[in-house]
Write an enzyme that holds these catalytic residues in place. Sequence first.
Site, PDB file in Angstrom:
ATOM      1  N   HIS A  83     -16.131 -21.984  18.087  1.00  0.00           N
ATOM      2  CA  HIS A  83     -14.716 -21.758  17.778  1.00  0.00           C
ATOM      3  C   HIS A  83     -14.141 -20.451  17.527  1.00  0.00           C
ATOM      4  CE1 HIS A  83     -13.442 -26.115  16.026  1.00  0.00           C
ATOM      5  NE2 HIS A  83     -13.893 -26.270  17.170  1.00  0.00           N
ATOM      6  N   GLU A  85     -12.921 -18.599  15.212  1.00  0.00           N
ATOM      7  CA  GLU A  85     -12.989 -18.190  14.020  1.00  0.00           C
ATOM      8  C   GLU A  85     -14.367 -17.830  13.827  1.00  0.00           C
ATOM      9  OE1 GLU A  85      -9.843 -21.569  13.393  1.00  0.00           O
ATOM     10  OE2 GLU A  85     -11.432 -21.004  15.069  1.00  0.00           O
ATOM     11  N   CYS A 111     -10.039 -25.418  11.641  1.00  0.00           N
ATOM     12  CA  CYS A 111     -10.541 -26.873  11.201  1.00  0.00           C
ATOM     13  C   CYS A 111     -11.583 -26.833  10.226  1.00  0.00           C
ATOM     14  CB  CYS A 111     -11.149 -27.318  12.542  1.00  0.00           C
ATOM     15  SG  CYS A 111     -12.918 -26.691  12.600  1.00  0.00           S
ATOM     16  N   CYS A 114     -14.448 -24.694  10.464  1.00  0.00           N
ATOM     17  CA  CYS A 114     -14.218 -23.288  10.292  1.00  0.00           C
ATOM     18  C   CYS A 114     -13.902 -22.767   8.860  1.00  0.00           C
ATOM     19  CB  CYS A 114     -13.009 -22.780  11.467  1.00  0.00           C
ATOM     20  SG  CYS A 114     -13.671 -22.945  13.106  1.00  0.00           S
TER      21      CYS A 114
END
Length: 153
Positions: A83, A85, A111, A114
């Site tokens: 991801h 992040e 999410c 993260c």
Amino acid sequence: MTEQPFKRPSWHEYFMGICDLVALRSTCTRRKVGAVLVKEKRILCSGYNGAPSKVPHCSETGCLRARLNVPSGEKHELCRGVHAEQNAIIQAAYHGIRVNGSYLYCTNQPCSICAKMIINAGIRIVYYKDGYDDPLALDMFDKARVELVRLEL
């Protein structure tokens, strides 16, 4: 002839605009996400979603999640992508950049996976543009006192 006044973007517009630009590098076939870590109005690091270094990207191999009919927000482990992040935090660590006390700008709400990384990295505020249905992430941010701010730009 009257010149139009120059409209300088706000800091939120500036950093979110950079997130949008970073997201263009994404190789995910489902969602283009960009993230920027900021401290004292300075960019520390950025990240976008895609496969790890030296691993073929979904834009080349196709989406495993689509092939397996995995709904959005479920079974994150069934994805070759990292991801945005996560990549921003990983890049900062890789280059020895401290992110404790920083802010994260992201095109999408993080999410729960993260969220855990953001909390443990010491990131204080997350600014995001688009929502993501993950009640666990919201609960963890609340309990850890990480401020989550949706920007309507």
